[in-house]
Design a protein around this motif. Structure first.
Motif, short mmCIF file in Angstrom:
data_model
loop_
_atom_site.label_atom_id
_atom_site.label_comp_id
_atom_site.label_asym_id
_atom_site.label_seq_id
_atom_site.Cartn_x
_atom_site.Cartn_y
_atom_site.Cartn_z
N ALA A 139 -12.14 -13.47 2.80
CA ALA A 139 -10.72 -13.81 2.94
C ALA A 139 -9.96 -12.64 3.54
O ALA A 139 -9.69 -11.64 2.87
CB ALA A 139 -10.14 -14.19 1.58
N ILE A 140 -9.59 -12.77 4.81
CA ILE A 140 -8.84 -11.74 5.53
C ILE A 140 -7.48 -12.33 5.90
O ILE A 140 -7.41 -13.34 6.62
CB ILE A 140 -9.57 -11.27 6.80
CG1 ILE A 140 -10.98 -10.79 6.46
CG2 ILE A 140 -8.77 -10.18 7.50
CD1 ILE A 140 -11.05 -9.56 5.59
N PRO A 141 -6.37 -11.73 5.47
CA PRO A 141 -5.05 -12.26 5.77
C PRO A 141 -4.54 -11.77 7.13
O PRO A 141 -5.27 -11.11 7.88
CB PRO A 141 -4.20 -11.70 4.63
CG PRO A 141 -4.81 -10.34 4.39
CD PRO A 141 -6.30 -10.52 4.62
N PHE A 142 -3.29 -12.06 7.41
CA PHE A 142 -2.61 -11.48 8.57
C PHE A 142 -2.66 -9.96 8.47
O PHE A 142 -2.37 -9.39 7.42
CB PHE A 142 -1.16 -11.96 8.62
CG PHE A 142 -0.28 -11.19 9.55
CD1 PHE A 142 -0.55 -11.13 10.90
CD2 PHE A 142 0.83 -10.49 9.06
CE1 PHE A 142 0.27 -10.41 11.77
CE2 PHE A 142 1.65 -9.77 9.90
CZ PHE A 142 1.36 -9.73 11.26
N LEU A 143 -3.07 -9.32 9.55
CA LEU A 143 -3.29 -7.87 9.54
C LEU A 143 -2.07 -7.15 10.11
O LEU A 143 -1.64 -7.41 11.24
CB LEU A 143 -4.52 -7.53 10.37
CG LEU A 143 -5.84 -8.13 9.86
CD1 LEU A 143 -6.97 -7.88 10.86
CD2 LEU A 143 -6.20 -7.56 8.49
N ARG A 144 -1.54 -6.24 9.33
CA ARG A 144 -0.46 -5.37 9.77
C ARG A 144 -1.04 -4.03 10.23
O ARG A 144 -2.20 -3.73 9.92
CB ARG A 144 0.55 -5.19 8.64
CG ARG A 144 1.29 -6.48 8.32
CD ARG A 144 2.16 -6.38 7.08
NE ARG A 144 3.02 -7.56 6.96
CZ ARG A 144 2.61 -8.72 6.44
NH1 ARG A 144 1.38 -8.84 5.99
NH2 ARG A 144 3.45 -9.76 6.37
N PRO A 145 -0.29 -3.22 10.97
CA PRO A 145 -0.86 -1.96 11.49
C PRO A 145 -1.54 -1.10 10.42
O PRO A 145 -2.58 -0.52 10.67
CB PRO A 145 0.36 -1.26 12.11
CG PRO A 145 1.25 -2.37 12.54
CD PRO A 145 1.08 -3.45 11.49
N GLY A 146 -0.95 -1.05 9.22
CA GLY A 146 -1.53 -0.23 8.17
C GLY A 146 -2.86 -0.75 7.66
O GLY A 146 -3.60 -0.03 6.98
N ASP A 147 -3.19 -2.01 7.98
CA ASP A 147 -4.45 -2.59 7.53
C ASP A 147 -5.61 -2.28 8.46
O ASP A 147 -6.77 -2.50 8.11
CB ASP A 147 -4.33 -4.12 7.43
CG ASP A 147 -3.29 -4.55 6.41
OD1 ASP A 147 -3.20 -3.90 5.37
OD2 ASP A 147 -2.58 -5.55 6.67
N LEU A 148 -5.29 -1.80 9.68
CA LEU A 148 -6.33 -1.63 10.70
C LEU A 148 -6.91 -0.23 10.63
O LEU A 148 -6.20 0.76 10.84
CB LEU A 148 -5.75 -1.91 12.09
CG LEU A 148 -5.26 -3.34 12.29
CD1 LEU A 148 -4.54 -3.48 13.63
CD2 LEU A 148 -6.41 -4.33 12.21
#
Length: 410
Positions: A139-148
């Motif tokens: 389960a991977i949600p919408f990715l924000r810059p801090g998640d990458l």
């Protein structure tokens, strides 16, 4: 095992001020029947549960009632929900501990322990009909810059750093999952825009991370059996056959009126083989365009509305939503106001009036090439310019006053 893939519910959405609650209520009320009819073991919701980050109490109640009813009707059902770009990660994730008691797993952000993905939160086992584990969801949600991981815009590397970082996240996540589950079937989720997929103009908020709007579909490792995507409202595949958008459950804008709205029913075999079929969804409320193609002359609008054969006994919340496109053959002043007045006299809800400028009005006009400096313009001037571009007429006093109130509220 079998699961239902759906996405982009956008609970709480309005269109031209009209609520969509009746449509959401009908769709959500039909989910338990859909699970029963298909014999699904699981439900995956790939983001944009709500239309905004601060859903109303009515929207929250509708959502929780739907989950409670699903559990009451289908206690064995496992539901996996990930956040989309419209959702508040904190608000969606907050009741996760309670929801897990009802078989609902919510993943709204990226969770790590010592730099590695926390698989206890991101890897969800899905039951098979025989009571065993039929597959796992990454389960991977919408990715924000801090998640990458390792995202850097000045590292001098060729290509897009956003694409590289997103590819790296999915690669590392799948590798970690494989360490735990071996070769068992793996399903991934995503809420993003894949290159090559068709978007709905004016309906889907563009996701821009570091200037990037879309990523290639090959960011998902080949050994993932199925990728359940959200964000784009048209049901469609992109890249390989098992990377799919479920689409929204009903039209959320005029662009989406021609779409077939559906959920995707997916079968996964123990060896990872996948078969899917789209299950069409009936529209709880008619969504119409006048005319079906092209544009009407204002004088023809009354006859076009009369030809719809509208039922005056319909409750307001289920009256048809009608998008109107007009092409005035005379002065534009007052056209929209007169059209709105005519529509208000009929049992329908005006979803918007768009003016198509006569071709003669733009013939021979040189395209504007001068760049605008925002510092040279007042906000109200920019609003007036955008309003006239959109509607073909300048804003009236009531429009300017509404804009000023919004400006003060901000």
């Amino acid at each position: 095992m079998r699961f239902i893939h759906t996405a982009d519910w956008h609970i709480g959405q309005t269109i031209n001020g009209w609520t969509r609650e009746a449509e959401h209520r009908a769709f959500l009320a039909g989910l338990p029947d859909l699970v029963a009819e298909t014999g699904a073991d699981a439900l995956i919701v790939a983001g944009d549960v709500f239309d905004g980050i601060n859903p109303s109490n009515d929207s929250l109640r509708l959502y929780y009632d739907a989950l409670a009813t699903l559990n009451a009707r289908h206690p064995r059902l496992t539901t996996v929900i990930v956040a989309g770009n419209h959702d508040s990660a904190g608000r969606l994730q907050a009741p996760d501990v309670l929801l897990r008691r009802f078989g609902v797993h919510v993943v709204a952000g990226v969770h790590r322990i010592d730099g590695r993905l926390d698989l206890d939160r991101h890897l969800v086992p899905l039951p098979a009909a025989d009571g065993g584990v039929g597959a796992h969801v990454l389960a991977i949600p919408f990715l924000r810059p801090g998640d990458l991981p390792g995202l850097a815009f000045d590292d001098g590397a060729d290509g897009s750093p956003v694409v590289a970082a997103t590819r790296r996240l999915y690669g590392e996540a799948v590798a970690a999952a494989r360490e735990r589950i071996g070769a068992a079937p793996l399903i991934a989720t995503g809420h993003l825009h894949c290159l090559g997929a068709l978007e709905s103009e004016g309906a889907e908020r563009r996701i821009v991370v570091g200037g990037e709007h879309a990523v290639p579909a090959d960011i998902f490792p080949a050994d993932v059996a199925y990728v359940a995507l959200g964000h784009l409202h048209r049901a469609q595949g992109v890249g390989r056959d098992t990377v799919r958008y479920a689409g929204s459950p009903f039209p959320l804008s005029a662009t989406e009126l021609p779409y077939r709205h559906a959920v995707t029913v997916v079968d996964v075999d123990p060896d990872g083989a996948v078969r899917w079929v789209e299950r069409p969804l009936a529209r709880p409320v008619p969504c119409l365009r006048l005319p079906e193609t092209g544009a009407l002359k204002p004088a023809d609008l009354a006859a076009a509305v009369a030809a719809l054969g509208l039922d005056p006994a319909l409750p307001r919340e289920v009256q048809p939503l009608v998008h109107v496109v007009l092409a005035p053959d005379g002065p534009l002043a007052g056209v929209v106001v007169e059209a709105e007045r005519l529509l208000e006299a009929h049992p329908l809800r005006c979803a918007g009036i768009r003016i198509e400028r006569p071709a003669a009005a733009t013939e021979g006009r040189a395209p504007e090439t001068k760049a605008l400096r925002l510092s040279d313009w007042r906000p109200e001037d920019l609003f007036a310019r955008a309003f006239e571009t959109r509607n073909g007429v300048p804003p009236g006093p009531e429009h300017r006053e509404a804009f000023r109130r919004l400006l003060v509220a901000e």
